[in-house]
Design an enzyme around this catalytic site. Sequence first.
Site, PDB file in Angstrom:
ATOM      1  N   CYS A   2       1.098  -1.123   0.072  1.00 29.88           N
ATOM      2  CA  CYS A   2      -0.061   0.146   0.102  1.00 29.88           C
ATOM      3  C   CYS A   2       0.820   1.629   0.066  1.00 29.88           C
ATOM      4  O   CYS A   2       1.807   0.880   0.009  1.00 29.88           O
ATOM      5  CB  CYS A   2      -0.766   0.036   1.302  1.00 29.88           C
ATOM      6  SG  CYS A   2      -1.587  -1.485   1.770  1.00 29.88           S
ATOM      7  N   ARG A  27       0.898   2.079  -5.983  1.00 21.64           N
ATOM      8  CA  ARG A  27       1.658   1.406  -5.004  1.00 21.64           C
ATOM      9  C   ARG A  27      -0.021   0.223  -4.923  1.00 21.64           C
ATOM     10  O   ARG A  27       0.633  -0.450  -3.481  1.00 21.64           O
ATOM     11  CB  ARG A  27       1.508   1.750  -3.601  1.00 21.64           C
ATOM     12  CG  ARG A  27       3.043   2.536  -3.818  1.00 21.64           C
ATOM     13  CD  ARG A  27       4.391   2.822  -2.965  1.00 21.64           C
ATOM     14  NE  ARG A  27       4.322   2.464  -1.866  1.00 21.64           N
ATOM     15  CZ  ARG A  27       5.747   1.356  -1.545  1.00 21.64           C
ATOM     16  NH1 ARG A  27       6.151   1.852  -2.455  1.00 21.64           N
ATOM     17  NH2 ARG A  27       5.246   0.694  -0.612  1.00 21.64           N
ATOM     18  N   TRP A  75      -4.217  -2.210  -1.437  1.00 22.12           N
ATOM     19  CA  TRP A  75      -3.739  -2.696  -2.387  1.00 22.12           C
ATOM     20  C   TRP A  75      -3.702  -4.381  -1.556  1.00 22.12           C
ATOM     21  O   TRP A  75      -3.281  -4.341  -0.743  1.00 22.12           O
ATOM     22  CB  TRP A  75      -2.166  -3.461  -3.087  1.00 22.12           C
ATOM     23  CG  TRP A  75      -2.579  -4.176  -4.319  1.00 22.12           C
ATOM     24  CD1 TRP A  75      -2.282  -3.959  -5.134  1.00 22.12           C
ATOM     25  CD2 TRP A  75      -2.204  -5.509  -4.162  1.00 22.12           C
ATOM     26  NE1 TRP A  75      -2.300  -5.643  -5.842  1.00 22.12           N
ATOM     27  CE2 TRP A  75      -1.953  -6.093  -5.023  1.00 22.12           C
ATOM     28  CE3 TRP A  75      -1.597  -6.210  -3.165  1.00 22.12           C
ATOM     29  CZ2 TRP A  75      -1.855  -7.975  -5.213  1.00 22.12           C
ATOM     30  CZ3 TRP A  75      -1.428  -7.457  -2.675  1.00 22.12           C
ATOM     31  CH2 TRP A  75      -1.260  -8.240  -4.333  1.00 22.12           C
ATOM     32  N   ASN A 101       1.276  -0.162   5.798  1.00 22.19           N
ATOM     33  CA  ASN A 101       1.890  -1.187   4.808  1.00 22.19           C
ATOM     34  C   ASN A 101       2.702  -2.525   4.719  1.00 22.19           C
ATOM     35  O   ASN A 101       3.728  -2.054   5.341  1.00 22.19           O
ATOM     36  CB  ASN A 101       2.360  -0.423   3.446  1.00 22.19           C
ATOM     37  CG  ASN A 101       3.442  -0.835   2.366  1.00 22.19           C
ATOM     38  OD1 ASN A 101       2.664  -2.035   1.962  1.00 22.19           O
ATOM     39  ND2 ASN A 101       4.649  -0.789   1.794  1.00 22.19           N
ATOM     40  N   GLY A 102       2.139  -3.415   4.892  1.00 21.91           N
ATOM     41  CA  GLY A 102       3.085  -4.815   4.903  1.00 21.91           C
ATOM     42  C   GLY A 102       1.842  -5.546   5.287  1.00 21.91           C
ATOM     43  O   GLY A 102       0.791  -5.593   4.724  1.00 21.91           O
ATOM     44  N   GLU A 465       8.217 -10.826 -21.904  1.00 21.57           N
ATOM     45  CA  GLU A 465       8.333  -9.513 -21.435  1.00 21.57           C
ATOM     46  C   GLU A 465       6.562  -9.529 -22.530  1.00 21.57           C
ATOM     47  O   GLU A 465       6.100  -8.419 -22.590  1.00 21.57           O
ATOM     48  CB  GLU A 465       9.008  -8.693 -22.032  1.00 21.57           C
ATOM     49  CG  GLU A 465       9.102  -7.361 -22.142  1.00 21.57           C
ATOM     50  CD  GLU A 465       8.222  -6.842 -19.640  1.00 21.57           C
ATOM     51  OE1 GLU A 465       8.276  -5.362 -20.100  1.00 21.57           O
ATOM     52  OE2 GLU A 465       8.627  -7.738 -19.342  1.00 21.57           O
ATOM     53  N   LYS A 469       3.092  -7.395 -20.716  1.00 26.56           N
ATOM     54  CA  LYS A 469       3.230  -6.268 -20.730  1.00 26.56           C
ATOM     55  C   LYS A 469       1.099  -6.385 -20.965  1.00 26.56           C
ATOM     56  O   LYS A 469       0.726  -5.659 -20.991  1.00 26.56           O
ATOM     57  CB  LYS A 469       3.493  -5.691 -22.413  1.00 26.56           C
ATOM     58  CG  LYS A 469       5.041  -4.777 -21.894  1.00 26.56           C
ATOM     59  CD  LYS A 469       5.233  -4.008 -20.375  1.00 26.56           C
ATOM     60  CE  LYS A 469       5.554  -4.251 -19.069  1.00 26.56           C
ATOM     61  NZ  LYS A 469       6.372  -5.320 -18.421  1.00 26.56           N
ATOM     62  N   GLU A 472      -0.791  -7.692 -18.309  1.00 24.29           N
ATOM     63  CA  GLU A 472      -1.390  -6.361 -17.328  1.00 24.29           C
ATOM     64  C   GLU A 472      -1.990  -5.762 -18.119  1.00 24.29           C
ATOM     65  O   GLU A 472      -2.991  -4.724 -16.814  1.00 24.29           O
ATOM     66  CB  GLU A 472       0.323  -6.662 -16.569  1.00 24.29           C
ATOM     67  CG  GLU A 472       1.328  -5.453 -17.047  1.00 24.29           C
ATOM     68  CD  GLU A 472       2.430  -5.796 -15.981  1.00 24.29           C
ATOM     69  OE1 GLU A 472       1.884  -5.329 -15.050  1.00 24.29           O
ATOM     70  OE2 GLU A 472       3.344  -5.731 -16.979  1.00 24.29           O
ATOM     71  N   HIS A 488       6.432 -28.890 -29.277  1.00 24.33           N
ATOM     72  CA  HIS A 488       5.774 -29.727 -28.755  1.00 24.33           C
ATOM     73  C   HIS A 488       4.538 -29.585 -27.712  1.00 24.33           C
ATOM     74  O   HIS A 488       4.073 -30.298 -25.639  1.00 24.33           O
ATOM     75  CB  HIS A 488       7.037 -29.464 -27.215  1.00 24.33           C
ATOM     76  CG  HIS A 488       8.008 -29.488 -28.424  1.00 24.33           C
ATOM     77  ND1 HIS A 488       8.562 -31.335 -29.143  1.00 24.33           N
ATOM     78  CD2 HIS A 488       9.252 -28.872 -28.769  1.00 24.33           C
ATOM     79  CE1 HIS A 488       9.830 -30.975 -29.424  1.00 24.33           C
ATOM     80  NE2 HIS A 488       9.580 -29.438 -29.398  1.00 24.33           N
ATOM     81  N   LYS A 587       2.976  -1.108  -7.992  1.00 28.21           N
ATOM     82  CA  LYS A 587       4.108  -0.587  -9.202  1.00 28.21           C
ATOM     83  C   LYS A 587       6.026  -1.387  -8.564  1.00 28.21           C
ATOM     84  O   LYS A 587       5.769  -2.073  -8.560  1.00 28.21           O
ATOM     85  CB  LYS A 587       4.046   0.658  -8.729  1.00 28.21           C
ATOM     86  CG  LYS A 587       6.180   0.990  -9.543  1.00 28.21           C
ATOM     87  CD  LYS A 587       5.852   0.630 -10.643  1.00 28.21           C
ATOM     88  CE  LYS A 587       6.712   0.913 -11.901  1.00 28.21           C
ATOM     89  NZ  LYS A 587       7.275   0.331 -13.129  1.00 28.21           N
TER      90      LYS A 587
HETATM   91  C1  AGP Z   1       6.050  -5.489 -14.709  1.00 25.57           C
HETATM   92  O1  AGP Z   1       5.584  -4.465 -15.976  1.00 25.57           O
HETATM   93  C2  AGP Z   1       5.695  -5.136 -13.292  1.00 25.57           C
HETATM   94  N1  AGP Z   1       5.299  -4.208 -12.526  1.00 25.57           N
HETATM   95  C3  AGP Z   1       6.222  -5.925 -12.231  1.00 25.57           C
HETATM   96  O2  AGP Z   1       6.421  -8.000 -12.871  1.00 25.57           O
HETATM   97  C4  AGP Z   1       7.762  -5.742 -12.408  1.00 25.57           C
HETATM   98  O3  AGP Z   1       8.468  -5.943 -12.677  1.00 25.57           O
HETATM   99  C5  AGP Z   1       7.966  -6.799 -10.620  1.00 25.57           C
HETATM  100  O4  AGP Z   1       6.688  -6.919  -9.618  1.00 25.57           O
HETATM  101  C6  AGP Z   1       9.282  -6.767 -10.385  1.00 25.57           C
HETATM  102  O5  AGP Z   1       9.339  -5.288  -9.797  1.00 25.57           O
HETATM  103  P1  AGP Z   1      11.082  -4.554  -9.313  1.00 25.57           P
HETATM  104  O6  AGP Z   1      11.293  -5.133 -10.793  1.00 25.57           O
HETATM  105  O7  AGP Z   1      11.167  -3.106  -9.026  1.00 25.57           O
HETATM  106  O8  AGP Z   1      11.432  -5.526  -8.598  1.00 25.57           O
END
Ligand code: AGP
Length: 592
Positions: A2, A27, A75, A101-102, A465, A469, A472, A488, A587
């Site tokens: 959070c 966050r 979150w 947060n945690g 990757e 994208k 997400e 396979h 994030k």
């Molecule tokens: C990627 O678009 C995501 N936000 C997520 O997979 C991110 O890469 C992952 O949480 C790792 O974050 P970091 O690089 O801050 O450790």
Amino acid sequence: MCGIVGYIGKRQAEPILMDCLSRLEYRGYDSSGIAVRQNDNSNNISVYKNAVRVEALKEKSPHLNGNTGIAHTRWATHGQPSLLNAHPHLDCSGRFAVVHNGIITNYQELKQQLIIEGHDIISETDTEVIPHLIEKYYKGNLEEAVKLAITVLKGSYAIVVLCKDEPKLVVAKMGSPMVIGISDCEKFIASDTPAIISYTNKVIYLEDGDVGVITENSIVITKNGEEIRREEKQVHMCKADIQKNGYVHFMIKEIHEQPRVIRDTIVDNALLTTKLTIGKDVQSLSIIACGTSYYAGLIGEYVIEELLGIPTNVSFGSEVNHRRMIFPNEVIVITQSGETADVLTSMKTMQKAGVKTLAITNVPGSTASRISDRTIYTKAGPEVSVAATKSFIAQLIALYQLTLLHPSMSPGLREQLAAELNTLPAKAEKLFDLEPRIMECARYLTQCTDVFFIGRGINYPVALEGSLKLKEIAYIHAEGYAAGELKHGPLALLCAGVPVIAIAAQDSNYEAMVTSIKEAKARGAYVIALADENDKTIDDSVDVVFKVPHTHFLLSPVLHTIVLQLLAYFTAKLRGCPIDFPRNLAKSVTVE
Ligand code: AGP
């Protein structure tokens, strides 16, 4: 994970708290809330919260009159987004308000005990035990009550406590990040610096075990009962870095910043001394990361093995912590935020095992940068959009430079690749000319339920990757595959019209890649290819082709990824998705 903020000073707390909170939504953004200690004789704590984003909270919140307050954007980990589960949480009498947060891992047993003792616990959250514990231990001194309360907590926390009876804020940190912003006769508390950068660039980073008592004119930090000093740091960030500057979304702004990011990371890391590179006696390497950073690690593995011949393995942070790991004597961790709990836990495990860590991170002052033995900073600047874009590209540049600097690199090849690296900003810029065609192609993807990305060699992680994208931000089920693996099993999923995005780079895999494309076409797939500008034959084998400027195959992931970022962006835009704040994500993932 959070976002928490606090303010104490002479100004009205509410507008400042709302402004700071709005900069922490990356966050978590499924609910939010605020509490202010009223400025009248009652000093009552007034609270407004709900399962809404900060913007809506601002609109709906009645004016809360007071100079001290706390706020939270959530979150959800325990209990779905709702008014009852939103923070701040209060004790029975409403004298103590807490934002957290945690994760409190032993909250169930604490909750049972508190209920037996007569406390009325109303939410499903782990957090709500904290204000009730403070109420239980309060004997007229808030700091002491907080210190007693945290002795029984297990798990991770960054908490800010507001009290009706005392004109101060008390904070405590264990595992989750927290900074204090310093300014004359007012203080700011936040999970991260972007929240408070508009008010001050002087900050203190709290460490695990710190407890702080904050008034408008003082900050007293103790650890294990001893008063300690934390060094004041200057944050080099400006407001423009965390604003859209005319772009519709942070994501497209950050995609367009990549030519500059490549240039800045090249220039800044050109100063990298051998001290920061991979040690010349290193026999094997481990790379640890999560999500997009993990895919950067896979590309790093390929480059390090290809150029240095050092056996390298890449592990998910979340996997490392729960199995026996044989660590080499050097480990690289890659983390944009520097706060990903799975990565931090693995770093602490390694430190205990005496393994040296080299962190590649984008956030100065982040926990990873503070606990690693050595740190390389990527120069992407603050990345606000939850989907990592420019930070990924900057990580690739840092990994290339780290490898090129290794003493065993042949000077000729080092020079050639370093020269080619310097051509990437202009080549990346050229890709933006493809946007109208990428938008057209995205229109096809908007109505698809399944999309496949295929690549070979160094571009297999790019396929991973690209699919991440699209998943997400556009909410489309997408899979990335090593192209040779299709036959396979996954090939069974292909039928007429299913999109296959194929990365056909000009390298030793090219012929095999064209074969994979033909196998997919033979099952009716709609093939969208990424190919080299000099490729004159691919067009006949595919439905759509995007040609990228020619570069060395080891550097081609940079250009291919940017095209896939744009494809995901335009698909999400056409589907009307909340691009910068996709559902269920955050994030920086500060919980395990
Ligand atoms: C990627 O678009 C995501 N936000 C997520 O997979 C991110 O890469 C992952 O949480 C790792 O974050 P970091 O690089 O801050 O450790």
